[in-house]
Scaffold this motif. Structure first.
Motif, short mmCIF file in Angstrom:
data_model
loop_
_atom_site.label_atom_id
_atom_site.label_comp_id
_atom_site.label_asym_id
_atom_site.label_seq_id
_atom_site.Cartn_x
_atom_site.Cartn_y
_atom_site.Cartn_z
N VAL A 156 22.47 26.73 27.00
CA VAL A 156 21.46 26.41 28.01
C VAL A 156 21.35 27.54 29.03
CG1 VAL A 156 20.92 24.87 29.94
CG2 VAL A 156 21.61 23.91 27.74
N ARG A 157 22.50 28.07 29.46
CA ARG A 157 22.48 29.17 30.43
C ARG A 157 21.82 30.42 29.85
NH1 ARG A 157 25.63 28.19 34.97
NH2 ARG A 157 26.82 26.24 34.82
N LEU A 158 22.10 30.71 28.59
CA LEU A 158 21.47 31.87 27.96
C LEU A 158 19.96 31.68 27.84
CD1 LEU A 158 23.85 32.98 25.05
CD2 LEU A 158 22.97 34.40 26.91
N THR A 159 19.56 30.49 27.46
CA THR A 159 18.12 30.21 27.35
C THR A 159 17.45 30.34 28.71
OG1 THR A 159 18.54 28.67 25.52
CG2 THR A 159 16.41 28.51 26.62
N MET A 160 18.09 29.83 29.74
CA MET A 160 17.53 29.94 31.10
C MET A 160 17.44 31.41 31.52
SD MET A 160 16.84 26.92 32.52
CE MET A 160 17.17 26.96 34.29
N SER A 161 18.44 32.21 31.18
CA SER A 161 18.42 33.62 31.57
C SER A 161 17.26 34.35 30.91
CB SER A 161 19.75 34.29 31.24
OG SER A 161 19.90 34.49 29.85
N HIS A 162 16.97 34.00 29.66
CA HIS A 162 15.84 34.63 28.98
C HIS A 162 14.51 34.09 29.48
CE1 HIS A 162 17.66 37.27 25.95
NE2 HIS A 162 18.66 36.41 25.93
N LEU A 163 14.53 32.88 30.03
CA LEU A 163 13.34 32.35 30.68
C LEU A 163 13.00 33.15 31.92
CD1 LEU A 163 13.25 28.43 30.91
CD2 LEU A 163 11.32 29.97 30.70
N VAL A 164 14.02 33.44 32.71
CA VAL A 164 13.83 34.14 33.98
C VAL A 164 13.54 35.62 33.75
CG1 VAL A 164 14.93 34.78 36.15
CG2 VAL A 164 15.27 32.49 35.22
N LEU A 165 14.29 36.23 32.82
CA LEU A 165 14.14 37.66 32.54
C LEU A 165 14.01 37.88 31.04
CD1 LEU A 165 16.79 39.19 34.99
CD2 LEU A 165 14.30 39.35 35.20
N PRO A 166 12.85 37.63 30.47
CA PRO A 166 12.69 37.78 29.02
C PRO A 166 12.88 39.23 28.58
CG PRO A 166 10.56 37.41 30.08
CD PRO A 166 11.60 37.20 31.13
N ALA A 167 13.74 39.41 27.57
CA ALA A 167 14.03 40.75 27.08
C ALA A 167 13.69 40.91 25.60
CB ALA A 167 15.51 41.09 27.31
N GLU A 168 13.58 39.81 24.88
CA GLU A 168 13.31 39.83 23.45
C GLU A 168 12.27 38.75 23.13
OE1 GLU A 168 14.53 41.86 21.25
OE2 GLU A 168 16.23 42.81 22.28
N PRO A 169 11.61 38.86 21.97
CA PRO A 169 10.68 37.80 21.55
C PRO A 169 11.41 36.47 21.39
CG PRO A 169 10.40 39.78 20.21
CD PRO A 169 11.64 39.99 21.02
N PRO A 170 10.73 35.36 21.63
CA PRO A 170 11.38 34.05 21.54
C PRO A 170 12.10 33.81 20.22
CG PRO A 170 9.24 33.81 22.58
CD PRO A 170 9.34 35.24 22.11
N GLY A 171 11.51 34.23 19.11
CA GLY A 171 12.14 34.00 17.82
C GLY A 171 13.47 34.69 17.68
N ARG A 172 13.57 35.91 18.18
CA ARG A 172 14.83 36.66 18.09
C ARG A 172 15.90 36.02 18.99
NH1 ARG A 172 15.85 41.39 15.87
NH2 ARG A 172 13.63 41.79 15.59
N VAL A 173 15.50 35.62 20.19
CA VAL A 173 16.44 34.96 21.10
C VAL A 173 16.91 33.64 20.49
CG1 VAL A 173 16.70 33.88 23.36
CG2 VAL A 173 15.43 36.02 23.14
N ALA A 174 15.99 32.88 19.92
CA ALA A 174 16.34 31.59 19.32
C ALA A 174 17.33 31.77 18.18
CB ALA A 174 15.08 30.90 18.81
N GLY A 175 17.14 32.78 17.36
CA GLY A 175 18.07 33.02 16.26
C GLY A 175 19.44 33.41 16.76
N PHE A 176 19.49 34.25 17.78
CA PHE A 176 20.78 34.67 18.34
C PHE A 176 21.56 33.48 18.89
CE2 PHE A 176 22.96 35.62 22.36
CZ PHE A 176 24.06 36.30 21.85
N ILE A 177 20.87 32.64 19.67
CA ILE A 177 21.56 31.50 20.28
C ILE A 177 22.00 30.50 19.20
CG2 ILE A 177 21.28 29.52 21.84
CD1 ILE A 177 19.52 31.31 23.59
#
Length: 205
Positions: A156-177
């Motif tokens: 949840v914290r990682l998802t929130m951090s990417h919400l606030v400061l997106p660094a990668e496309p959503p699909g790549r972030v989703a796969g990593f998490i």
């Protein structure tokens, strides 16, 4: 106890959300929120304490609605990897078009509300983590609560951090998490960590 009747709470939150989006935090007055619903200003203070409490309630309700959507998504997937990946992707993609999230993240009308998703986000984070843990345990009862609680909080914290400061496309972030969650739980509980699925997802993210 609050003197506002429960039926007023959602109406007050609807009015406040609309005004926060239109005017920003600084432009909203408690008396205007009250007038929009036809109650006294004191009723709004009794229900939420102050304007910060009202703003926090708006963000928390918005978060609850996201979690309702995530609950539906989790039930559509039989394996944990796919469920986590879909849930994270849903959160990141939907938030991009959410007027409340946009207002908070862009600092529209002042940056006062950004802490609700950063330094003072504990109520949001706790609610999200708790909901996810309970849902996951209901769907996959063989999981260990302690391990699931730890990794859900991190996810949840990682998802929130990417919400606030997106660094990668959503699909790549989703796969990593999703890889992080399944590998951690596989290590802790001895269950499969979906390495084959992970490799395929990483190649297509």
């Amino acid at each position: 106890m609050s003197t506002a009747r429960p039926s007023y709470r959602d109406a007050l939150l609807d009015a406040a959300a609309e005004q926060f989006v239109e005017r920003g935090y600084r432009g909203v007055r408690m008396q205007d929120v009250a007038a929009a619903v036809g109650v006294s200003r004191q009723t709004v203070y009794n229900e939420f304490g102050d304007k910060w409490g009202l703003a926090q309630a708006v963000v928390l309700r918005d978060n609850e609605r996201y979690l309702d959507g995530i609950d539906r998504i989790l039930t559509e997937h039989a394996d944990l990897y796919s469920a986590v990946e879909a849930a994270v992707r849903f959160t990141l993609e939907m938030s991009a078009d959410d007027p409340i999230k946009k207002m908070v993240l862009t600092g529209a009308g002042g940056g006062e509300l950004l802490p609700l998703l950063t330094t003072r986000a504990e109520p949001v984070l706790f609610t999200a983590s708790a909901r996810l843990v309970e849902h996951a345990l209901e769907q996959w009862p063989e999981m260990e609560r302690a391990a699931l609680t730890e990794v859900a909080d991190a996810a949840v914290r990682l998802t929130m951090s990417h919400l606030v400061l997106p660094a990668e496309p959503p699909g790549r972030v989703a796969g990593f998490i999703a890889r992080m969650v399944t590998r951690y739980l596989g290590t802790v509980t001895g269950t499969p960590s979906h390495d084959t699925h992970d490799s395929q997802a990483g190649a297509t993210a």
